[in-house]
Enzyme design. Sequence first.
Site, PDB file in Angstrom:
ATOM      1  CG  ASP A   1     -92.146   7.815  26.069  1.00 56.78           C
ATOM      2  OD1 ASP A   1     -91.196   8.086  25.312  1.00 56.78           O
ATOM      3  OD2 ASP A   1     -92.643   8.637  26.853  1.00 56.78           O
ATOM      4  CG  LEU A   2     -86.930   4.811  23.623  1.00 57.46           C
ATOM      5  CD1 LEU A   2     -85.738   5.200  22.755  1.00 57.46           C
ATOM      6  CD2 LEU A   2     -86.838   3.338  23.993  1.00 57.46           C
TER       7      LEU A   2
ATOM      8  CG  ASP B   1     -88.512   9.461  23.203  1.00 51.42           C
ATOM      9  OD1 ASP B   1     -89.604   9.961  22.875  1.00 51.42           O
ATOM     10  OD2 ASP B   1     -88.037   9.569  24.343  1.00 51.42           O
TER      11      ASP B   1
END
Length: 769
Positions: A385-386, A428
């Site tokens: 997960d960014l 993302d």
Amino acid sequence: MSIIALLCLLFGVAALLLLVLYFLQRRQLSALEEVSQQVQRTAIGGSLKTRIELHTDQPELAALVTAVNHLISRAALAADQVPPLGAPIGALGDRVHEAVLIHAQGIRYANPQFASLLGRSVEELLGRRLDEFVPPEYAELVANNLRRRLAGEATAERYEVELSAVQGQGAVQGQGARLELSTWPIEHQGERALLILGVEVLPTQTVEALQPPERRSRARLTLDSLSEALVTTDQDGHVEYLNAAAARLLGLDSSAAAGKPIEELARVVEENDRKLLGEPVRQALSSGAPLNIARRALLVRAASGERLIELSAAPIRLDTGESVGAVVLLHDVTEIRGLARQISYQATHDALTGLINRREFEHRLQEAMDTAHRGDSAHVLCYLDLDRFKSVNDSGGHVAGDAMLREIAKILRDAVRDSDTVARIGGDEFGMLLVGCPLDKARQIADDVCRAVRDHSFVWKDKIFSVGVSIGLVELARDSGSIEEALAAADSACYVAKRQGGHIAIYSARDEIFARETGEIHWLQTLQIALRDNRFELYCQRIIASYPANDEGPAMEVLVRLRNDLGEQLVPLEFLRAAERYRLIGLIDRWVVQTTLTGLGRGAIVIDPKRSIAINISGQTLADVQFLEFVVECLDSTGANPAQVCFEIAESTVVANFEQARRFVGVLHGMGCRFALDDFGSGIGSFANLKNLAVDYLKIDGSFFKNLARDTVNQAMVSAMIRLARTLNFKVIAEQIEDASALDAARQIGVDYLQGFAIGRPERLPIAA
């Protein structure tokens, strides 16, 4: 399809039939010459309404004349029609010479070539099943193959079958063409389907004698009109003749190829491993039977480079049984296979990044889980997960966000091994499947990924962005659970990594014990039981207008609550956060929408006709492409008035799922529903989002109303948001109004609606009996 192409098809098929009769007894020559002359007169300038007439007692010639007349009729019909423009598969399928189908639970598409083999129009075939058009002895075979291929089970990809010719109301009139069918799974209009290609099997040629020399020029002229590549050889396998299509395909003329073994002209290898296939001509000559290569073959040294072909070879025999050579048909399927590959690629890959999509990732994950359960190998699942990605979207817009996602995807691909899989799971979030990878090696790869993402600088216009990534790792071994449990565990580990700021967290057996002790696993079980047993409860909190004259707008906000086995109410923030972590929030949102709209439609929830009831929609739910259809169906089935429904979408949710949000809002707003942008002002992209969404209310984030009476900065920010709302003709809702001073300050500053403990605490939603 042009007239010239149709005529080429017409005379190509006629020439092939004439070749079959090329070596018939001399008593057939006069009748054959008469047929040939009539065909030539029609080709040179005659009308397509002309019919070939021949009075003969020979059934073979009578059948030939009937077939040629049928082709002329088809050419005349097609000449008056303009080929329809449609999707790529339809545009290509209508122009190829093979039978092309798309088959799901029934026929979704059939090209004219397939319809002509059955003597029906394309429209008559749609919705029917392929096994309805084969003899009874083939029906079960075809039906089982279709079912197993659609289900993804192992079964034959290619097989031969005969079609039943049909007329009138579907009465079977005898055997039709014999086809070799090849199938590929595809996605077609949102459902799983099969792309089916049918190629007519070349029959064994039987002749009594060769044509005399004076007939050879005419025969070769007709053969050169064929669009398919055709080669004839002697009994030793040496080339005697190439037609024009074969010469173009091989890059040779007939004189240069004469006398050479066909394998010297071009090599035929297996497409996947490039192994040399056996000599098909010699095999056909030695066996005395037609030979069809059952696999996709690759023709090396074609004039335009390597080409994918299907090869058929059949011996040419005299009536005495003596073999005088062989005829070879080279069918170029490069374009058809390219189209099938394109459809397959689009169904399994993410359009933005080029990585595989979630569906294909879960398919590969299931295969890896199966090997892990057997003890053959251990793998590692990574959930990524960014961090700080929202700032890129807020500052540069979604175009900048998309560009960064493409760059991050390239970094991830470069960081893993060739045997590993990288996928974009959504938004993302990414997934990595490290096949046959020890846990310590996986940790090293995860460290490399974190370092590469952290060190990467994304430049957009005059700004430079840097993001981070949080990674959760789960080891897949013999005792691992289902893929759903593995993904939930990896997501949970990723959540722990993000919360602890350590970038990487490994979900192991000890972690699971700790999770059980701290209630993490308990949340999953609790939520699943609550959904199964319908244990959720609806609460509401009142919303009032700032001024009594305002009799429109939202009257209340729907809230969801859950009690434990002891009847104690659970903290909403905790179980909702767990629902998001285990990806169950979408099911909860659907329950809330269904229950609320049902109450409105039955009159069980009573509100003023001009007021509405507000329902929150989470980010995961908004990202579900099927949720919009669910809401529309609920509105139709419950009879709820759309004007009395107001959906609240958080600003952060809109930023993360902007395209889905714009479509969701656009469709339902057009039906009469109202929309509020929740937590407005909490992100720097707020003002930019306003002009792109058809919202009715701005619900300013509650943090701005804390100490509003004394905090001049909050007063200035709220005033600016209200002025902007007035410019765009939006109403303003103030939330988290906790005391009388905040209530008075909010009214004085100009908000339209008030919500908070100062107005009323959440209470059980009154539903009339």
